[in-house]
Motif scaffolding. Structure first.
Motif, PDB file in Angstrom:
ATOM      1  N   TRP A 104       0.804  -1.230   0.000  1.00 31.67           N
ATOM      2  CA  TRP A 104       0.000   0.000   0.000  1.00 31.67           C
ATOM      3  C   TRP A 104       0.837   1.281   0.000  1.00 31.67           C
ATOM      4  CZ3 TRP A 104      -4.183  -2.014  -1.537  1.00 31.67           C
ATOM      5  CH2 TRP A 104      -4.748  -3.143  -0.938  1.00 31.67           C
ATOM      6  N   VAL A 105       2.152   1.161   0.067  1.00 28.86           N
ATOM      7  CA  VAL A 105       3.003   2.353   0.093  1.00 28.86           C
ATOM      8  C   VAL A 105       3.490   2.652  -1.322  1.00 28.86           C
ATOM      9  CG1 VAL A 105       5.176   3.332   0.956  1.00 28.86           C
ATOM     10  CG2 VAL A 105       3.702   1.990   2.473  1.00 28.86           C
ATOM     11  N   GLY A 106       3.411   3.921  -1.727  1.00 34.14           N
ATOM     12  CA  GLY A 106       3.851   4.331  -3.063  1.00 34.14           C
ATOM     13  C   GLY A 106       4.617   5.629  -3.024  1.00 34.14           C
ATOM     14  N   GLY A 107       4.774   6.223  -4.193  1.00 31.39           N
ATOM     15  CA  GLY A 107       5.527   7.454  -4.314  1.00 31.39           C
ATOM     16  C   GLY A 107       4.982   8.582  -3.455  1.00 31.39           C
ATOM     17  N   LYS A 108       3.663   8.677  -3.350  1.00 27.80           N
ATOM     18  CA  LYS A 108       3.062   9.745  -2.545  1.00 27.80           C
ATOM     19  C   LYS A 108       3.489   9.630  -1.085  1.00 27.80           C
ATOM     20  CE  LYS A 108      -0.014  13.132  -1.997  1.00 27.80           C
ATOM     21  NZ  LYS A 108      -1.320  12.907  -2.625  1.00 27.80           N
ATOM     22  N   ASP A 109       3.546   8.422  -0.592  1.00 27.11           N
ATOM     23  CA  ASP A 109       3.946   8.206   0.797  1.00 27.11           C
ATOM     24  C   ASP A 109       5.415   8.575   1.009  1.00 27.11           C
ATOM     25  OD1 ASP A 109       1.374   6.891   1.704  1.00 27.11           O
ATOM     26  OD2 ASP A 109       1.967   5.580   0.065  1.00 27.11           O
ATOM     27  N   LEU A 110       6.247   8.263   0.018  1.00 28.42           N
ATOM     28  CA  LEU A 110       7.665   8.606   0.133  1.00 28.42           C
ATOM     29  C   LEU A 110       7.864  10.116   0.206  1.00 28.42           C
ATOM     30  CD1 LEU A 110       9.439   6.156  -2.352  1.00 28.42           C
ATOM     31  CD2 LEU A 110       9.305   5.995   0.142  1.00 28.42           C
ATOM     32  N   ILE A 111       7.168  10.855  -0.657  1.00 28.66           N
ATOM     33  CA  ILE A 111       7.388  12.305  -0.659  1.00 28.66           C
ATOM     34  C   ILE A 111       6.750  12.956   0.566  1.00 28.66           C
ATOM     35  CG2 ILE A 111       5.401  12.845  -2.137  1.00 28.66           C
ATOM     36  CD1 ILE A 111       8.894  14.555  -2.117  1.00 28.66           C
ATOM     37  N   LEU A 112       5.604  12.451   1.032  1.00 27.72           N
ATOM     38  CA  LEU A 112       5.030  13.004   2.264  1.00 27.72           C
ATOM     39  C   LEU A 112       5.960  12.753   3.446  1.00 27.72           C
ATOM     40  CD1 LEU A 112       1.210  12.173   1.993  1.00 27.72           C
ATOM     41  CD2 LEU A 112       2.314  14.405   1.744  1.00 27.72           C
ATOM     42  N   ARG A 113       6.526  11.565   3.513  1.00 27.18           N
ATOM     43  CA  ARG A 113       7.480  11.246   4.590  1.00 27.18           C
ATOM     44  C   ARG A 113       8.690  12.164   4.503  1.00 27.18           C
ATOM     45  NH1 ARG A 113       8.439   6.728   7.837  1.00 27.18           N
ATOM     46  NH2 ARG A 113      10.321   7.078   9.074  1.00 27.18           N
ATOM     47  N   THR A 114       9.149  12.422   3.286  1.00 30.94           N
ATOM     48  CA  THR A 114      10.323  13.271   3.088  1.00 30.94           C
ATOM     49  C   THR A 114      10.050  14.703   3.521  1.00 30.94           C
ATOM     50  OG1 THR A 114      11.038  11.885   1.235  1.00 30.94           O
ATOM     51  CG2 THR A 114      11.994  14.089   1.384  1.00 30.94           C
ATOM     52  N   ILE A 115       8.891  15.247   3.092  1.00 26.60           N
ATOM     53  CA  ILE A 115       8.542  16.617   3.474  1.00 26.60           C
ATOM     54  C   ILE A 115       8.325  16.701   4.978  1.00 26.60           C
ATOM     55  CG2 ILE A 115       6.906  18.512   3.133  1.00 26.60           C
ATOM     56  CD1 ILE A 115       6.340  17.268   0.346  1.00 26.60           C
ATOM     57  N   GLY A 116       7.735  15.649   5.546  1.00 33.25           N
ATOM     58  CA  GLY A 116       7.563  15.618   6.992  1.00 33.25           C
ATOM     59  C   GLY A 116       8.889  15.670   7.731  1.00 33.25           C
ATOM     60  N   ARG A 117       9.907  15.102   7.126  1.00 30.77           N
ATOM     61  CA  ARG A 117      11.228  15.072   7.769  1.00 30.77           C
ATOM     62  C   ARG A 117      11.964  16.392   7.626  1.00 30.77           C
ATOM     63  NH1 ARG A 117      15.916  10.455   6.863  1.00 30.77           N
ATOM     64  NH2 ARG A 117      17.687  11.716   7.545  1.00 30.77           N
ATOM     65  N   ILE A 118      11.953  16.998   6.416  1.00 33.50           N
ATOM     66  CA  ILE A 118      12.779  18.198   6.201  1.00 33.50           C
ATOM     67  C   ILE A 118      11.989  19.489   6.342  1.00 33.50           C
ATOM     68  CG2 ILE A 118      14.304  16.901   4.671  1.00 33.50           C
ATOM     69  CD1 ILE A 118      13.099  18.476   2.309  1.00 33.50           C
TER      70      ILE A 118
END
Length: 419
Positions: A172-186
């Motif tokens: 269930w994890v895709g590109g949208k989840d990766l970029i949201l996680r990334t923005i959440g981090r930085i």
């Protein structure tokens, strides 16, 4: 010292052997893009500057996608300006209702943008085309007007941040989840005027639809662009449809980066960004009980056929919660047609969702899903600012298609495993 992929593309378009971050360059433009919100202003400035003809009618692209099909008289007037200008200039690429789609899905699909291009668009999510290995960035309407007339744009060369993703994605994890996680981090200003270069084994396995989602939201981290170096997946997607010969660039091994950010993708669960910022990202298991009134699946971020397949797989044999409105928007006419052939549209309708013609519509609070005061939506769109989808007292939560579909069924924000 070597150069990054972004620096190489800018150097090539500036007629230079090399460029360095911070330099101002005049660069030739491969594609200049406008839509029904931004192009009318650009057209006015183009004419006001005394320009007669666009620099190349094959390289200026206009797409009517934000308020089209027209929602009111004003939007109809804007669309008319586009129509008349495009006809008068003999533009090769003008896309109106019935032939159009959401611009940032349409241009890659049509092969209008190819790897190695320099693309500017009077829309902040022009950075989407970095998924193809192009340098693409949003500009103002006056810059678009100048580029339409001259075929050039001035740019400050951005420093690059390298994002390295390792590990296999969970279900269930895709590109949208990766970029949201990334923005959440930085943070939403964590890559301010930087080129966000996405690399690593996880990205190498990510399909083009996932790469589009990742690069699309570089702007939500403040990025000047997002970019993925072309590889076999890029070639397989682009070469059958490319209008022009692609140019493939890659960063040198000794390229200089401002910093390197490493992310273990195997730890990422489906993400939800809480209002009012995309940086408020959390794992879906962490957010608690949040009831919703509306779910939107679509947009330039998640309106690809792969996104619709994920949503339909979850909705198959289920009904949308009686208190929820589910709106599904394929990103282009071709995606809509493919969804019909695969039976996805029937699945959506049987689940009691509404399926819309391709449009940006609800993403910017335009039409086809505007929220009233006190209403709450989960959406696969890219922004959740206060008032973004309607009334300032409404709320927007961002997610990928799996969470948006599952939440529509449950009546609350949840992951697919919860239903």
């Amino acid at each position: 010292m070597g150069m990054t992929i972004t620096e190489k593309i800018l150097a090539a378009h500036a007629g230079r052997d090399s460029v360095t971050p911070g330099e101002i360059v005049m660069a030739s433009v491969d594609i200049a893009l406008g839509n029904d919100i931004t192009a009318p202003i650009a057209i006015r400035e183009f004419r006001g500057a005394g320009a007669g003809r666009v620099f190349d009618p094959r390289r200026v692209v206009i797409v009517a996608d934000h308020f089209c099909p027209n929602k009111d008289i004003k939007s109809a007037e804007h669309a008319k300006i586009l129509r008349e200008f495009s006809r008068g200039q003999g533009l090769t690429h003008y896309y109106d209702v019935g032939r159009a789609g959401i611009e940032h899905a349409l241009l890659p699909e049509k092969g209008i943008v190819v790897p190695g291009d320099l693309v500017i668009g009077a829309d902040s999510h022009t950075c989407t085309y970095g998924a193809l290995g192009a340098f693409a960035t949003g500009v103002g309407s006056t810059d678009l007007a100048a580029a339409m007339a001259t075929g050039e744009v001035w740019l400050k060369v951005p420093a690059s941040i390298k994002f390295v993703y390792r590990g296999r994605l969970r279900k269930w994890v895709g590109g949208k989840d990766l970029i949201l996680r990334t923005i959440g981090r930085i943070g939403v200003d964590g890559a301010l005027y930087r080129a966000m270069e996405f690399t690593g084994e996880t990205i190498e396995r990510l399909p083009m639809s996932g790469r589009i989602s990742v690069c699309n939201m570089a702007i939500e981290a403040g990025g000047k662009c997002g970019i993925v170096a072309p590889d076999g997946i890029t070639r397989a997607y682009c070469e059958p449809r490319a209008e022009r010969p692609p140019r493939y660039y890659a960063s040198d091994p000794d390229a200089s980066y401002e910093r390197v950010v490493e992310i273990d993708a195997s730890e990422v669960e489906p993400q939800v960004a809480l209002p009012p910022l995309p940086g408020n990202a959390r794992g879906v298991s962490e957010i608690g009980e949040i009831r919703i009134d509306q779910s939107v699946i679509g947009s330039c971020t998640n309106g690809q056929i792969e996104d619709l397949r994920v949503a339909a797989g979850i909705l198959k044999g289920r009904k949308v919660h009686r208190d929820v409105r589910l709106i599904v928007i394929p990103a282009t006419q071709a995606i809509y047609a493919q969804a019909m052939r695969e039976g996805l549209v029937e699945t959506f309708i049987e689940a009691e969702a509404a399926v819309s013609t391709p449009t940006c519509g609800p993403c910017l609070g335009g039409h086809m899903g505007v929220l009233a005061a006190g209403e709450r939506a989960i959406a696969t769109t890219n922004r959740n600012f206060t008032g973004r989808m309607g009334h300032p007292a409404s709320e927007v939560y961002l997610s990928g298609p799996a969470v948006a579909a599952a939440s529509a069924v449950a009546g609350r924000i949840c992951g697919p495993d919860d239903i």
